[in-house]
Write a protein that holds these residues in place. Structure first.
Motif, PDB file in Angstrom:
ATOM      1  N   SER A 173       0.814  -1.223   0.000  1.00 27.26           N
ATOM      2  CA  SER A 173       0.000   0.000   0.000  1.00 27.26           C
ATOM      3  C   SER A 173       0.843   1.267   0.000  1.00 27.26           C
ATOM      4  CB  SER A 173      -0.941  -0.004   1.208  1.00 27.26           C
ATOM      5  OG  SER A 173      -0.206  -0.138   2.419  1.00 27.26           O
ATOM      6  N   ASP A 174       2.114   1.185   0.377  1.00 25.65           N
ATOM      7  CA  ASP A 174       2.990   2.356   0.347  1.00 25.65           C
ATOM      8  C   ASP A 174       3.175   2.879  -1.079  1.00 25.65           C
ATOM      9  OD1 ASP A 174       3.349   1.907   3.055  1.00 25.65           O
ATOM     10  OD2 ASP A 174       5.289   0.913   2.807  1.00 25.65           O
ATOM     11  N   PHE A 175       2.843   2.052  -2.057  1.00 27.66           N
ATOM     12  CA  PHE A 175       3.117   2.389  -3.460  1.00 27.66           C
ATOM     13  C   PHE A 175       1.840   2.696  -4.249  1.00 27.66           C
ATOM     14  CE2 PHE A 175       6.477  -0.053  -1.631  1.00 27.66           C
ATOM     15  CZ  PHE A 175       7.622   0.591  -2.056  1.00 27.66           C
ATOM     16  N   LYS A 176       0.747   2.898  -3.517  1.00 28.12           N
ATOM     17  CA  LYS A 176      -0.539   3.126  -4.173  1.00 28.12           C
ATOM     18  C   LYS A 176      -0.503   4.349  -5.087  1.00 28.12           C
ATOM     19  CE  LYS A 176      -5.492   3.581  -3.220  1.00 28.12           C
ATOM     20  NZ  LYS A 176      -5.678   4.726  -4.143  1.00 28.12           N
ATOM     21  N   TYR A 177       0.106   5.442  -4.626  1.00 29.49           N
ATOM     22  CA  TYR A 177       0.134   6.664  -5.428  1.00 29.49           C
ATOM     23  C   TYR A 177       0.877   6.434  -6.739  1.00 29.49           C
ATOM     24  CZ  TYR A 177       0.240  11.688  -6.377  1.00 29.49           C
ATOM     25  OH  TYR A 177       0.058  12.928  -6.952  1.00 29.49           O
ATOM     26  N   ALA A 178       2.024   5.771  -6.665  1.00 26.74           N
ATOM     27  CA  ALA A 178       2.799   5.488  -7.878  1.00 26.74           C
ATOM     28  C   ALA A 178       1.993   4.632  -8.843  1.00 26.74           C
ATOM     29  CB  ALA A 178       4.112   4.790  -7.515  1.00 26.74           C
ATOM     30  N   TYR A 179       1.283   3.653  -8.304  1.00 24.78           N
ATOM     31  CA  TYR A 179       0.475   2.791  -9.164  1.00 24.78           C
ATOM     32  C   TYR A 179      -0.708   3.545  -9.763  1.00 24.78           C
ATOM     33  CZ  TYR A 179       2.905  -1.625  -8.687  1.00 24.78           C
ATOM     34  OH  TYR A 179       3.836  -2.629  -8.813  1.00 24.78           O
ATOM     35  N   ASP A 180      -1.283   4.451  -9.000  1.00 19.16           N
ATOM     36  CA  ASP A 180      -2.361   5.277  -9.559  1.00 19.16           C
ATOM     37  C   ASP A 180      -1.846   6.127 -10.721  1.00 19.16           C
ATOM     38  OD1 ASP A 180      -4.184   4.248  -7.772  1.00 19.16           O
ATOM     39  OD2 ASP A 180      -4.098   5.962  -6.398  1.00 19.16           O
ATOM     40  N   MET A 181      -0.631   6.643 -10.580  1.00 14.50           N
ATOM     41  CA  MET A 181      -0.019   7.422 -11.665  1.00 14.50           C
ATOM     42  C   MET A 181       0.133   6.570 -12.929  1.00 14.50           C
ATOM     43  SD  MET A 181       2.994   9.411  -9.549  1.00 14.50           S
ATOM     44  CE  MET A 181       3.766  10.108 -11.024  1.00 14.50           C
ATOM     45  N   ALA A 182       0.615   5.363 -12.745  1.00 18.28           N
ATOM     46  CA  ALA A 182       0.833   4.471 -13.886  1.00 18.28           C
ATOM     47  C   ALA A 182      -0.486   4.070 -14.529  1.00 18.28           C
ATOM     48  CB  ALA A 182       1.595   3.231 -13.434  1.00 18.28           C
ATOM     49  N   ARG A 183      -1.483   3.798 -13.700  1.00 14.76           N
ATOM     50  CA  ARG A 183      -2.797   3.412 -14.224  1.00 14.76           C
ATOM     51  C   ARG A 183      -3.390   4.552 -15.057  1.00 14.76           C
ATOM     52  NH1 ARG A 183      -4.760   2.654  -9.844  1.00 14.76           N
ATOM     53  NH2 ARG A 183      -4.402   0.428  -9.604  1.00 14.76           N
ATOM     54  N   GLU A 184      -3.249   5.777 -14.581  1.00 14.45           N
ATOM     55  CA  GLU A 184      -3.786   6.933 -15.308  1.00 14.45           C
ATOM     56  C   GLU A 184      -3.104   7.104 -16.660  1.00 14.45           C
ATOM     57  OE1 GLU A 184      -3.290  10.189 -12.633  1.00 14.45           O
ATOM     58  OE2 GLU A 184      -4.815   9.464 -11.220  1.00 14.45           O
ATOM     59  N   ALA A 185      -1.877   6.610 -16.779  1.00 14.95           N
ATOM     60  CA  ALA A 185      -1.154   6.695 -18.052  1.00 14.95           C
ATOM     61  C   ALA A 185      -1.532   5.558 -18.999  1.00 14.95           C
ATOM     62  CB  ALA A 185       0.354   6.678 -17.792  1.00 14.95           C
ATOM     63  N   GLY A 186      -2.445   4.697 -18.561  1.00 13.88           N
ATOM     64  CA  GLY A 186      -2.893   3.603 -19.406  1.00 13.88           C
ATOM     65  C   GLY A 186      -2.046   2.354 -19.327  1.00 13.88           C
ATOM     66  N   LEU A 187      -1.135   2.298 -18.351  1.00 16.59           N
ATOM     67  CA  LEU A 187      -0.267   1.131 -18.219  1.00 16.59           C
ATOM     68  C   LEU A 187      -0.964   0.015 -17.443  1.00 16.59           C
ATOM     69  CD1 LEU A 187       3.025   3.040 -17.410  1.00 16.59           C
ATOM     70  CD2 LEU A 187       2.565   1.712 -19.482  1.00 16.59           C
ATOM     71  N   LYS A 188      -0.660  -1.221 -17.801  1.00 16.84           N
ATOM     72  CA  LYS A 188      -1.162  -2.364 -17.067  1.00 16.84           C
ATOM     73  C   LYS A 188      -0.197  -2.673 -15.925  1.00 16.84           C
ATOM     74  CE  LYS A 188      -3.649  -3.989 -21.088  1.00 16.84           C
ATOM     75  NZ  LYS A 188      -3.862  -5.079 -22.082  1.00 16.84           N
ATOM     76  N   LEU A 189      -0.704  -3.371 -14.904  1.00 13.33           N
ATOM     77  CA  LEU A 189      -0.002  -3.382 -13.621  1.00 13.33           C
ATOM     78  C   LEU A 189       0.307  -4.787 -13.102  1.00 13.33           C
ATOM     79  CD1 LEU A 189      -2.223  -0.660 -11.900  1.00 13.33           C
ATOM     80  CD2 LEU A 189      -0.081  -0.309 -13.150  1.00 13.33           C
ATOM     81  N   THR A 190       1.496  -4.904 -12.523  1.00 14.67           N
ATOM     82  CA  THR A 190       1.925  -6.122 -11.855  1.00 14.67           C
ATOM     83  C   THR A 190       2.771  -5.726 -10.653  1.00 14.67           C
ATOM     84  OG1 THR A 190       3.110  -8.223 -12.121  1.00 14.67           O
ATOM     85  CG2 THR A 190       3.995  -6.343 -13.311  1.00 14.67           C
ATOM     86  N   THR A 191       2.970  -6.658  -9.736  1.00  9.92           N
ATOM     87  CA  THR A 191       3.871  -6.421  -8.606  1.00  9.92           C
ATOM     88  C   THR A 191       4.362  -7.750  -8.057  1.00  9.92           C
ATOM     89  OG1 THR A 191       4.135  -5.338  -6.435  1.00  9.92           O
ATOM     90  CG2 THR A 191       2.033  -6.416  -6.845  1.00  9.92           C
ATOM     91  N   HIS A 192       5.582  -7.746  -7.528  1.00 13.63           N
ATOM     92  CA  HIS A 192       6.096  -8.926  -6.833  1.00 13.63           C
ATOM     93  C   HIS A 192       5.367  -9.059  -5.498  1.00 13.63           C
ATOM     94  CE1 HIS A 192       9.245  -8.574  -9.773  1.00 13.63           C
ATOM     95  NE2 HIS A 192       9.996  -9.516  -9.235  1.00 13.63           N
ATOM     96  N   ALA A 193       4.812 -10.232  -5.236  1.00 17.37           N
ATOM     97  CA  ALA A 193       4.131 -10.491  -3.962  1.00 17.37           C
ATOM     98  C   ALA A 193       3.999 -11.988  -3.770  1.00 17.37           C
ATOM     99  CB  ALA A 193       2.742  -9.840  -3.945  1.00 17.37           C
ATOM    100  N   GLY A 194       3.992 -12.411  -2.514  1.00 18.78           N
ATOM    101  CA  GLY A 194       3.775 -13.820  -2.235  1.00 18.78           C
ATOM    102  C   GLY A 194       4.931 -14.708  -2.645  1.00 18.78           C
ATOM    103  N   GLU A 195       6.128 -14.144  -2.629  1.00 18.84           N
ATOM    104  CA  GLU A 195       7.339 -14.942  -2.821  1.00 18.84           C
ATOM    105  C   GLU A 195       7.937 -15.221  -1.453  1.00 18.84           C
ATOM    106  OE1 GLU A 195      11.673 -14.747  -5.159  1.00 18.84           O
ATOM    107  OE2 GLU A 195      10.528 -12.917  -4.812  1.00 18.84           O
TER     108      GLU A 195
END
Length: 330
Positions: A173-195
């Motif tokens: 959740s610390d990266f929500k703002y950055a992801y919102d920025m990317a989403r607004e630019a039309g980019l699709k999203l992934t993240t490392h989790a559950g490793e």
């Protein structure tokens, strides 16, 4: 049929992490930089565990200091991938290593990478697309600068935004703002989790960042309610079995949950992560999965269809790659 010649789609590969050790050693020699400590006697990368791996990774990337270095690196990576039958790949590209998150500098690096990508597509028959990636242990504020680089370069070649780095640092959740920025630019999203962290990490990534893919995600198997959610929401896992075993997330492939996740209907794909660091290739991944789980050509064709469907590229590119995945008449 040789697994090496089977056309493959790879969704989870770190650009610098795919650097052949011989390439990095040669570049260091050209620049009179001594990083001999990061290599084993047989020429591979040397590290003790995941956290030491991150240090070695950054030492290796320290010799990549110019757009021309990244142009040469990209050609070296794609030539190796093409030899393993990869016809489409997405690579995690970090502005932290390409111009220090300065937008103008990143564009110069990206132009060099894309130039090499075009050359490799022409010469080796492999298509590459980029996923701009922030680094988790650098923190959320730094990630905003990375997201700005992603916003300014989003398009048909930069197709996604993601996050790598130390999963033990901070929260998704610390990266929500950055992801919102990317989403607004039309980019699709992934993240490392559950490793390294458990199912709650994956759940937080889905809730906070609204991603359509999860890098690794293998510890989701510990929570069957989460597994059901992955199926219902059609979330795709970028699974890297060889990496997980090499780093000790699982002690051996026989205990890896990729088959169980797939049997429960989760969209799973197969990738190499940082192939020379983990002494693997896409061909080796396929061979090991066949050996342990009995998967055959039909299973791998299905995995590649799932991967192409989850790829972040545009429809025209998907249609072109789909033709390459079609069975060849004998």
């Amino acid at each position: 049929m040789s697994f090496q010649s089977l056309p493959k789609v790879e969704l989870h590969m770190h650009h610098e992490g795919a650097a052949p050790p011989a390439f990095i050693r040669g570049l260091a020699k050209e620049k009179n930089v001594d990083i001999s400590r990061i290599f084993t006697e047989d020429g591979g990368y040397a590290y003790r565990d995941f956290w030491h791996f991150l240090e070695v990774y950054e030492a290796a990337t320290s010799v990549l200091t110019s757009p021309e270095d990244f142009r040469r690196l990209t050609l070296a990576i794609l030539e190796e991938s093409a030899k393993e039958g990869v016809v489409y790949a997405e690579s995690f590209i970090s502005p932290d290593f390409c111009g220090g998150r300065d937008v103008a500098a990143f564009k110069d690096y990206l132009a060099a990478i894309k130039d090499a990508s075009d050359e490799a597509e022409r010469d080796f028959g492999i298509t590459l697309r980029g996923v701009v990636t922030c680094i988790r242990h650098f923190g959320g504020d730094v990630a905003r600068e990375t997201a700005k680089c992603a916003q300014e370069t989003a398009g048909d070649w930069i197709v996604g935004f993601g996050m790598g780095g130390d999963e033990k640092a901070g929260n998704q959740s610390d990266f929500k703002y950055a992801y919102d920025m990317a989403r607004e630019a039309g980019l699709k999203l992934t993240t490392h989790a559950g490793e390294w962290n458990g199912p709650d990490e994956v759940r937080e990534a889905l809730d906070a960042l609204k991603v359509s893919r999860i890098g690794h995600g293998v510890r989701s198997i510990e929570d069957l309610n989460l597994v059901e959610r992955l199926v219902e929401e059609k979330i795709t896992l970028e699974v890297c079995p060889g990496s997980n075993v090499f780093l000790g997330v699982f002690d051996r492939l026989e205990n890896h949950p990729i088959a169980k996740l797939r049997e429960r209907g989760v969209n799973v794909t197969v990738s190499t992560d940082d192939p020379p660091f983990f002494r693997t290739t896409m061909t080796k991944e396929y061979e090991e999965l066949q050996r342990v789980f009995g998967w055959d050509e039909t299973d791998f064709a299905d995995l590649n269809r799932v991967a192409l469907d989850a790829a972040f590229c545009n429809a025209d590119t998907k249609a072109r790659i789909a033709k390459l995945l079609e069975p060849k008449d004998v």
